[in-house]
Design an enzyme around this catalytic site. Sequence first.
Site, mmCIF file in Angstrom:
data_model
loop_
_atom_site.group_PDB
_atom_site.id
_atom_site.type_symbol
_atom_site.label_atom_id
_atom_site.label_comp_id
_atom_site.label_asym_id
_atom_site.label_seq_id
_atom_site.Cartn_x
_atom_site.Cartn_y
_atom_site.Cartn_z
ATOM 1 N N LYS A 22 -14.644 -52.656 -11.174
ATOM 2 C CA LYS A 22 -14.525 -51.466 -11.836
ATOM 3 C C LYS A 22 -13.361 -51.709 -12.772
ATOM 4 O O LYS A 22 -13.600 -51.441 -14.180
ATOM 5 C CB LYS A 22 -13.953 -50.561 -10.975
ATOM 6 C CG LYS A 22 -13.434 -49.509 -11.794
ATOM 7 C CD LYS A 22 -12.807 -48.224 -10.735
ATOM 8 C CE LYS A 22 -11.419 -48.414 -10.163
ATOM 9 N NZ LYS A 22 -10.333 -47.973 -11.060
ATOM 10 N N ASN A 23 -12.542 -52.493 -12.686
ATOM 11 C CA ASN A 23 -11.187 -52.407 -13.479
ATOM 12 C C ASN A 23 -11.450 -53.422 -14.591
ATOM 13 O O ASN A 23 -10.762 -53.502 -15.619
ATOM 14 C CB ASN A 23 -9.826 -52.779 -12.572
ATOM 15 C CG ASN A 23 -9.369 -51.431 -11.711
ATOM 16 O OD1 ASN A 23 -9.890 -50.400 -12.223
ATOM 17 N ND2 ASN A 23 -8.565 -51.634 -11.009
ATOM 18 N N ARG A 94 -7.484 -42.453 -16.601
ATOM 19 C CA ARG A 94 -6.426 -42.999 -17.339
ATOM 20 C C ARG A 94 -7.175 -44.212 -18.300
ATOM 21 O O ARG A 94 -6.654 -44.418 -19.325
ATOM 22 C CB ARG A 94 -5.288 -43.748 -16.511
ATOM 23 C CG ARG A 94 -4.686 -42.638 -15.754
ATOM 24 C CD ARG A 94 -3.642 -43.344 -15.012
ATOM 25 N NE ARG A 94 -2.730 -44.048 -16.014
ATOM 26 C CZ ARG A 94 -1.766 -43.812 -16.502
ATOM 27 N NH1 ARG A 94 -1.381 -42.356 -16.512
ATOM 28 N NH2 ARG A 94 -0.765 -44.612 -17.549
ATOM 29 N N PRO A 124 3.588 -44.524 -17.176
ATOM 30 C CA PRO A 124 3.993 -44.326 -18.722
ATOM 31 C C PRO A 124 3.064 -45.450 -19.483
ATOM 32 O O PRO A 124 2.490 -46.387 -19.117
ATOM 33 C CB PRO A 124 5.373 -44.649 -18.984
ATOM 34 C CG PRO A 124 5.793 -45.349 -17.625
ATOM 35 C CD PRO A 124 5.153 -45.030 -16.503
ATOM 36 N N VAL A 125 2.997 -45.237 -20.828
ATOM 37 C CA VAL A 125 2.158 -46.332 -21.730
ATOM 38 C C VAL A 125 3.093 -46.943 -23.048
ATOM 39 O O VAL A 125 2.710 -47.453 -23.747
ATOM 40 C CB VAL A 125 0.907 -45.717 -22.374
ATOM 41 C CG1 VAL A 125 -0.053 -45.360 -21.241
ATOM 42 C CG2 VAL A 125 1.345 -44.525 -23.040
ATOM 43 N N ASP A 126 4.606 -46.876 -22.586
ATOM 44 C CA ASP A 126 5.464 -47.248 -23.559
ATOM 45 C C ASP A 126 5.359 -48.729 -24.104
ATOM 46 O O ASP A 126 5.233 -49.175 -25.169
ATOM 47 C CB ASP A 126 6.746 -47.010 -23.135
ATOM 48 C CG ASP A 126 6.999 -47.577 -21.680
ATOM 49 O OD1 ASP A 126 6.148 -47.692 -20.833
ATOM 50 O OD2 ASP A 126 8.142 -48.359 -21.602
ATOM 51 N N LEU A 127 4.695 -49.783 -23.312
ATOM 52 C CA LEU A 127 4.510 -51.169 -23.445
ATOM 53 C C LEU A 127 3.217 -51.301 -24.315
ATOM 54 O O LEU A 127 3.396 -52.023 -25.160
ATOM 55 C CB LEU A 127 4.290 -52.091 -21.955
ATOM 56 C CG LEU A 127 5.581 -51.965 -21.218
ATOM 57 C CD1 LEU A 127 5.329 -52.964 -20.145
ATOM 58 C CD2 LEU A 127 6.681 -52.181 -21.724
ATOM 59 N N ILE A 330 4.962 -51.815 -6.950
ATOM 60 C CA ILE A 330 4.255 -51.529 -8.509
ATOM 61 C C ILE A 330 4.306 -50.215 -8.771
ATOM 62 O O ILE A 330 4.658 -49.939 -9.917
ATOM 63 C CB ILE A 330 2.713 -51.999 -8.589
ATOM 64 C CG1 ILE A 330 2.869 -53.640 -7.833
ATOM 65 C CG2 ILE A 330 2.205 -52.031 -9.751
ATOM 66 C CD1 ILE A 330 3.294 -54.601 -8.800
HETATM 67 C C1 EPZ Z 1 -4.138 -51.421 -13.313
HETATM 68 O O1 EPZ Z 1 -3.583 -50.272 -14.185
HETATM 69 C C2 EPZ Z 1 -5.328 -50.857 -12.621
HETATM 70 N N1 EPZ Z 1 -6.232 -50.096 -13.063
HETATM 71 C C3 EPZ Z 1 -4.720 -50.372 -11.265
HETATM 72 O O2 EPZ Z 1 -5.813 -50.004 -10.460
HETATM 73 C C4 EPZ Z 1 -3.854 -51.319 -10.430
HETATM 74 O O3 EPZ Z 1 -3.325 -50.570 -9.622
HETATM 75 C C5 EPZ Z 1 -2.772 -51.775 -11.734
HETATM 76 O O4 EPZ Z 1 -3.393 -52.378 -12.819
HETATM 77 C C6 EPZ Z 1 -1.903 -52.872 -10.945
HETATM 78 O O5 EPZ Z 1 -2.586 -54.012 -10.601
HETATM 79 C C7 EPZ Z 1 -7.059 -50.280 -14.032
HETATM 80 O O6 EPZ Z 1 -7.315 -51.551 -14.487
HETATM 81 C C8 EPZ Z 1 -7.988 -49.304 -14.849
HETATM 82 P P1 EPZ Z 1 0.045 -51.639 -14.939
HETATM 83 P P2 EPZ Z 1 -2.286 -50.308 -15.086
HETATM 84 O O7 EPZ Z 1 0.176 -51.165 -16.257
HETATM 85 O O8 EPZ Z 1 -2.926 -51.283 -15.988
HETATM 86 C C9 EPZ Z 1 4.399 -49.534 -15.105
HETATM 87 C C10 EPZ Z 1 -7.110 -48.592 -8.891
HETATM 88 O O9 EPZ Z 1 -6.904 -47.933 -8.005
HETATM 89 N N2 EPZ Z 1 3.992 -49.392 -16.808
HETATM 90 O O10 EPZ Z 1 0.029 -53.084 -14.361
HETATM 91 O O11 EPZ Z 1 -2.334 -48.895 -15.593
HETATM 92 C C11 EPZ Z 1 3.358 -48.723 -14.519
HETATM 93 O O12 EPZ Z 1 3.723 -47.196 -14.472
HETATM 94 C C12 EPZ Z 1 -6.205 -48.607 -10.135
HETATM 95 O O13 EPZ Z 1 -8.242 -49.090 -9.244
HETATM 96 C C13 EPZ Z 1 5.087 -48.790 -17.589
HETATM 97 O O14 EPZ Z 1 5.937 -48.476 -16.993
HETATM 98 O O15 EPZ Z 1 -1.212 -50.943 -14.356
HETATM 99 C C14 EPZ Z 1 3.422 -49.529 -13.161
HETATM 100 O O16 EPZ Z 1 4.848 -48.729 -12.474
HETATM 101 C C15 EPZ Z 1 -4.936 -47.905 -9.884
HETATM 102 N N3 EPZ Z 1 4.962 -48.925 -18.972
HETATM 103 C C16 EPZ Z 1 3.517 -50.663 -13.459
HETATM 104 O O17 EPZ Z 1 4.099 -50.982 -14.992
HETATM 105 C C17 EPZ Z 1 3.710 -49.289 -19.403
HETATM 106 O O18 EPZ Z 1 3.509 -49.056 -20.537
HETATM 107 C C18 EPZ Z 1 2.124 -51.596 -13.568
HETATM 108 O O19 EPZ Z 1 1.169 -50.977 -14.321
HETATM 109 C C19 EPZ Z 1 2.723 -49.635 -18.342
HETATM 110 C C20 EPZ Z 1 2.887 -49.856 -17.206
#
Ligand code: EPZ
Length: 423
Positions: A22-23, A94, A124-127, A330
């Site tokens: 899916k991801n 999302r 958040p999506v700041d990165l 995470i």
């Molecule tokens: C992906 O989410 C997956 N989703 C998630 O799967 C998965 O849990 C996650 O990666 C970690 O492996 C999809 O691929 C659709 P991150 P993503 O950016 O990309 C913080 C599931 O159940 N962050 O690696 O959103 C964030 O809040 C889902 O299938 C910022 O602060 O995860 C988190 O604490 C749930 N700012 C951490 O980083 C940002 O701009 C890691 O998030 C981006 C992220």
Amino acid sequence: MDKLVITGASPLEGSLPISGAKNSALKLMAAALLMEEPLVLTNMPNLADTRFMARLLQSLGVTVEWPTGESLCRLHAASVSSTIAPYDLVRKMRATFNVLGPLLARVGHATVSLPGGCAIGARPVDLHLKAFEAMGADIVIEDGYVKAAALRGLKGAHIQFPFVSVGATEHAMLAAVLADGETVLENAACEPEIGDLATCLNAAGARISGAGTSVVRIDGVRSLRAARHDVIADRIEAGTYAIAAAAAGGDVLLQGARAQDLGALIELLRRAGAGVEAEPGGVRIRRNGQGLQAVDVDTRPYPGFPTDLQAQFMALMTVAGGVSVVRENIFENRFMHAPELNRLGADITVRGAEATVRGVPSLRGAQVMATDLRASVSLVIAGLVAEGETTINRVYHLDRGFERLEEKLGRCGAQVRRESGSA
Ligand code: EPZ
């Protein structure tokens, strides 16, 4: 709303097929926006989330040919008719936010709703936005929308992520593919889905190297050509069924699963007392008679233990001998399954980012409530172990990420039936 009724306490025996990830699929679908020529994706998982992404892409002008139940999906973005992803769509899922980068790269502007928080954390999506700014985009946040513009095109940039983000790495890659010059992503996420995205984009003529390591280089190209790509096997689905087999006991072959993507889980499963072997057709998991031992779990970015398997592993630990400490590093709110598991007789105490699981001899069936995708499937695993009947309400979460779950588990002898009714 549908519910699942599970009659537990019997082992799993047989084999079940693992679907496309899916991801990975969601980001591959977003990649179609970069291409004037068709992108054909095979091994596509038929899930609520991937179908939803298809609808969003159609609203942006992408022609989507994906007959119900089929695993081949043809996406053709000959032209882009809209660059707006509204709140109602992004709020529901999302990953739809990931159309921002491709739209920006292809058309030079986009207006995409901020996704907002969700059940597992603020997210958040700041990165993502900082990466686009580094590539020369002007970003304004107004009325809950990200308005991004790069009217003279995106420029290659050197981007050092302060911490690892899967979404930001993929999103920056998608945008950089059509940027002018080279983009270097440092401290990039190394998840297998990132390698899958790069393989697909490279098949379409992109020039990406290092995907799957912490430094990814993208040499921008003017345009992409038609491509065909087979979506990688879903390591989280495979890991979930591996944990289910370890929990219920028995002998299950996960067809198409890739052991190389499951290293951290396989190590913990072996330490907990299950046998796991890679076979030519997939991964076999066995536990016949021997008991389970408590082991500690610490979620980390890949190759560490995935947060998306934390809830499922916690379900396994509820019936292991001894005390297990589960640390979630995470997401800040990813223990909602703990009180539901306790309803089935588990003994879990949550303090901050740490859950202490004291193993009990057995669980007992009860009514429980699914709160998010992975939490829901942890309740399925607990239901397979519990004596008597477990009813899981609000199973629509499961349909977002697990293709034909009842049928697949049923093939291995599990008694899982779906009932329609109110939550
Ligand atoms: C992906 O989410 C997956 N989703 C998630 O799967 C998965 O849990 C996650 O990666 C970690 O492996 C999809 O691929 C659709 P991150 P993503 O950016 O990309 C913080 C599931 O159940 N962050 O690696 O959103 C964030 O809040 C889902 O299938 C910022 O602060 O995860 C988190 O604490 C749930 N700012 C951490 O980083 C940002 O701009 C890691 O998030 C981006 C992220």
